[in-house]
Design a protein around this motif. Sequence first.
Motif, PDB file in Angstrom:
ATOM      1  N   GLN A  16       0.832  -1.191   0.000  1.00  0.00           N
ATOM      2  CA  GLN A  16       0.000   0.000   0.000  1.00  0.00           C
ATOM      3  C   GLN A  16       0.870   1.245   0.000  1.00  0.00           C
ATOM      4  N   ALA A  17       0.332   2.305  -0.606  1.00  0.00           N
ATOM      5  CA  ALA A  17       1.095   3.539  -0.752  1.00  0.00           C
ATOM      6  C   ALA A  17       1.405   4.136   0.618  1.00  0.00           C
ATOM      7  N   PRO A  18       2.670   4.457   0.890  1.00  0.00           N
ATOM      8  CA  PRO A  18       3.016   5.030   2.195  1.00  0.00           C
ATOM      9  C   PRO A  18       2.470   6.452   2.330  1.00  0.00           C
ATOM     10  N   SER A  19       2.253   6.895   3.571  1.00  0.00           N
ATOM     11  CA  SER A  19       1.762   8.245   3.830  1.00  0.00           C
ATOM     12  C   SER A  19       2.676   8.919   4.837  1.00  0.00           C
ATOM     13  N   THR A  20       2.905  10.199   4.616  1.00  0.00           N
ATOM     14  CA  THR A  20       3.747  10.953   5.550  1.00  0.00           C
ATOM     15  C   THR A  20       2.951  11.396   6.775  1.00  0.00           C
ATOM     16  N   HIS A  21       1.623  11.362   6.680  1.00  0.00           N
ATOM     17  CA  HIS A  21       0.778  11.775   7.802  1.00  0.00           C
ATOM     18  C   HIS A  21       0.558  10.606   8.759  1.00  0.00           C
ATOM     19  N   ILE A  22       0.751  10.864  10.052  1.00  0.00           N
ATOM     20  CA  ILE A  22       0.532   9.835  11.070  1.00  0.00           C
ATOM     21  C   ILE A  22      -0.825  10.081  11.704  1.00  0.00           C
ATOM     22  N   PRO A  23      -1.793   9.182  11.526  1.00  0.00           N
ATOM     23  CA  PRO A  23      -3.129   9.401  12.092  1.00  0.00           C
ATOM     24  C   PRO A  23      -3.139   9.308  13.611  1.00  0.00           C
ATOM     25  N   ALA A  24      -4.130   9.940  14.224  1.00  0.00           N
ATOM     26  CA  ALA A  24      -4.207   9.988  15.688  1.00  0.00           C
ATOM     27  C   ALA A  24      -4.506   8.636  16.309  1.00  0.00           C
ATOM     28  N   HIS A  25      -4.980   7.683  15.510  1.00  0.00           N
ATOM     29  CA  HIS A  25      -5.281   6.364  16.068  1.00  0.00           C
ATOM     30  C   HIS A  25      -4.131   5.381  15.933  1.00  0.00           C
ATOM     31  N   LYS A  26      -3.037   5.798  15.316  1.00  0.00           N
ATOM     32  CA  LYS A  26      -1.878   4.901  15.182  1.00  0.00           C
ATOM     33  C   LYS A  26      -1.244   4.683  16.552  1.00  0.00           C
ATOM     34  N   ASP A  27      -0.917   3.414  16.851  1.00  0.00           N
ATOM     35  CA  ASP A  27      -0.324   3.036  18.137  1.00  0.00           C
ATOM     36  C   ASP A  27      -1.190   3.524  19.306  1.00  0.00           C
ATOM     37  N   PHE A  28      -2.501   3.424  19.152  1.00  0.00           N
ATOM     38  CA  PHE A  28      -3.413   3.946  20.173  1.00  0.00           C
ATOM     39  C   PHE A  28      -3.214   3.251  21.507  1.00  0.00           C
ATOM     40  N   ARG A  29      -3.001   1.947  21.488  1.00  0.00           N
ATOM     41  CA  ARG A  29      -2.861   1.200  22.739  1.00  0.00           C
ATOM     42  C   ARG A  29      -1.713   1.745  23.575  1.00  0.00           C
ATOM     43  N   GLU A  30      -0.552   1.981  22.940  1.00  0.00           N
ATOM     44  CA  GLU A  30       0.616   2.484  23.655  1.00  0.00           C
ATOM     45  C   GLU A  30       0.340   3.882  24.214  1.00  0.00           C
ATOM     46  N   LYS A  31      -0.322   4.725  23.420  1.00  0.00           N
ATOM     47  CA  LYS A  31      -0.634   6.078  23.877  1.00  0.00           C
ATOM     48  C   LYS A  31      -1.592   6.047  25.055  1.00  0.00           C
ATOM     49  N   TYR A  32      -2.555   5.131  25.012  1.00  0.00           N
ATOM     50  CA  TYR A  32      -3.549   5.026  26.078  1.00  0.00           C
ATOM     51  C   TYR A  32      -2.881   4.687  27.410  1.00  0.00           C
ATOM     52  N   PHE A  33      -2.012   3.680  27.415  1.00  0.00           N
ATOM     53  CA  PHE A  33      -1.382   3.251  28.659  1.00  0.00           C
ATOM     54  C   PHE A  33      -0.280   4.194  29.111  1.00  0.00           C
ATOM     55  N   GLN A  34       0.148   5.097  28.237  1.00  0.00           N
ATOM     56  CA  GLN A  34       1.095   6.139  28.644  1.00  0.00           C
ATOM     57  C   GLN A  34       0.376   7.400  29.108  1.00  0.00           C
ATOM     58  N   GLY A  35      -0.948   7.345  29.143  1.00  0.00           N
ATOM     59  CA  GLY A  35      -1.721   8.503  29.587  1.00  0.00           C
ATOM     60  C   GLY A  35      -1.734   9.626  28.586  1.00  0.00           C
ATOM     61  N   PHE A  36      -1.494   9.302  27.283  1.00  0.00           N
ATOM     62  CA  PHE A  36      -1.490  10.282  26.191  1.00  0.00           C
ATOM     63  C   PHE A  36      -0.476  11.394  26.427  1.00  0.00           C
ATOM     64  N   LYS A  37       0.661  11.001  27.023  1.00  0.00           N
ATOM     65  CA  LYS A  37       1.744  11.958  27.222  1.00  0.00           C
ATOM     66  C   LYS A  37       2.402  12.280  25.888  1.00  0.00           C
ATOM     67  N   LYS A  38       2.732  13.549  25.701  1.00  0.00           N
ATOM     68  CA  LYS A  38       3.436  13.949  24.489  1.00  0.00           C
ATOM     69  C   LYS A  38       4.910  13.580  24.607  1.00  0.00           C
ATOM     70  N   GLU A  39       5.564  13.530  23.464  1.00  0.00           N
ATOM     71  CA  GLU A  39       6.974  13.157  23.437  1.00  0.00           C
ATOM     72  C   GLU A  39       7.784  14.132  24.286  1.00  0.00           C
ATOM     73  N   GLY A  40       8.586  13.609  25.183  1.00  0.00           N
ATOM     74  CA  GLY A  40       9.413  14.445  26.053  1.00  0.00           C
ATOM     75  C   GLY A  40       8.829  14.638  27.439  1.00  0.00           C
ATOM     76  N   GLU A  41       7.517  14.363  27.582  1.00  0.00           N
ATOM     77  CA  GLU A  41       6.896  14.489  28.907  1.00  0.00           C
ATOM     78  C   GLU A  41       7.171  13.252  29.737  1.00  0.00           C
ATOM     79  N   ASP A  42       7.194  13.440  31.046  1.00  0.00           N
ATOM     80  CA  ASP A  42       7.444  12.329  31.936  1.00  0.00           C
ATOM     81  C   ASP A  42       6.236  11.428  32.013  1.00  0.00           C
ATOM     82  N   VAL A  43       6.450  10.132  31.942  1.00  0.00           N
ATOM     83  CA  VAL A  43       5.390   9.143  32.102  1.00  0.00           C
ATOM     84  C   VAL A  43       5.416   8.644  33.532  1.00  0.00           C
ATOM     85  N   PRO A  44       4.315   8.727  34.265  1.00  0.00           N
ATOM     86  CA  PRO A  44       4.316   8.281  35.676  1.00  0.00           C
ATOM     87  C   PRO A  44       4.657   6.808  35.797  1.00  0.00           C
TER      88      PRO A  44
END
Length: 463
Positions: free
Chosen positions: A432-460
């Motif tokens: 499938q054709a690659p896309s430069t845009h990363i959708p908000a649902h990509k890797d949702f599970r990991e984001k959920y368990f990290q508390g939706f912390k942005k890159e660089g923020e501390d994860v409790p």
Amino acid sequence: MALKYLIVFAQVHHEFRIPELRSIAELHGFTFSLPPSPEDQDPTRPYMVLDLDEEEHALILARRCILIKSVYEFYGQGSTYEELHASNRKNQARWARYVTDTSFRFIVTAYNHKIPQARQSEVVESFSYMGFLGKIDMKNPEILLGCFEEYTDRSGITRSKHEGDGQFRQVYFGRLLEEGSARALVGKFNVKKRVYYGNTSMESEISLLMANQTLACPGKLIYDPFMGTGSTAYPTMHFGAFMFGSDIDGRQMRGKEKVPGVIRAAKQYGTASRMMDICTFDVTRNPWRCGGLFDAIVTDPPYGVRAGAKRLGRKKELSEAQLALYMEYRNKPRSDDQPYFPPTKPYELSSLAVDLVLLARYLLKPNGRLVFFLPTVTEEYEEVDIHLMLCEGMEVIANSLQDFGSWGRRLVTIRKNTDREYPPPSFDQELQAPSTHIPAHKDFREKYFQGFKKEGEDVPVLE
């Protein structure tokens, strides 16, 4: 000539209201017009006036739409009672036939406010010019006339009991046509009363909304490729459709008793005769040998919070020595009757969503619908996230958010807008054709368990 009807909505899931109205209208072959003012089209407001060609169409909406509390024949509205009465007088032809000998009852109520009893009586008296000669019947009137005041949301503000009384945003008036009878189905399909359910079972109100988005009705065939405990199936079959379900883990559908759990629950609702079958297979290795089979596909794909999506394959490829041992073992006759469970690997959500649309394009009939939930991170979501998963021949017709704060899940409805036949999808992401845009649902599970912390923020750290 179109007639106006006042819709009184249940105060839940406001983004789902208009898509549901449009779906039920399409199912029954009629159209409606929203109010001309964008302000009056706001789906967060509790009342909306629709233009419909026939009274029967209003009755259909009241009997099928889950989010409608009641429908009134519209007589008038205004920002003041003077405006309301002027509007009501213009519609005298609609209510004059009840003046002579019809028993009646008035109700005066408000949204986001409690009207004092004394003023309720004043409001009723202000309609005396209508000249009703029939008797007042508080228990079994022939007609019920409703007056509805709409106040802005003042939650969180400390105020006296009736403070701001009369300072409403808009007031509406009309005759009750029908109570929303479909609302009772929310209780009927209550998961807590179901004989078979699991920790991922969909709540009844949402599953009913999903069923309406599929345009379920007698004679249609609908498929759930991630059936689980069958929450999407029961309302769909209740509306008359036939259902086929599959899952990569058959234990979710079967349960531990002899009669599969989803069949037992279907019997509870009197719909078991419409359950075509349930099968265990991976949708990326499915047995379908021809397309255009289904009128709709409805599903809630697993996204890893309570249960993760899986597909056949190994997380890590076997070495040559391991593969040789595996082949030797596989070819030996087994001395027991233990079932074989093939290895599985995680199925990343953004890849699953793209594959689901491709599968739907292959399996759906022309104008068939794919209805599914997609979890997204609120701050990262963009409209393009949904459109990136589309392919030729598929279009988005509804996208409604159930908001949980930092994240939400979107009920997406996609329609097959072509009668062209497509080959079975390969489900090979590399093709499938690659896309430069990363959708908000990509890797949702990991984001959920990290508390939706942005890159660089501390994860409790959990101790």
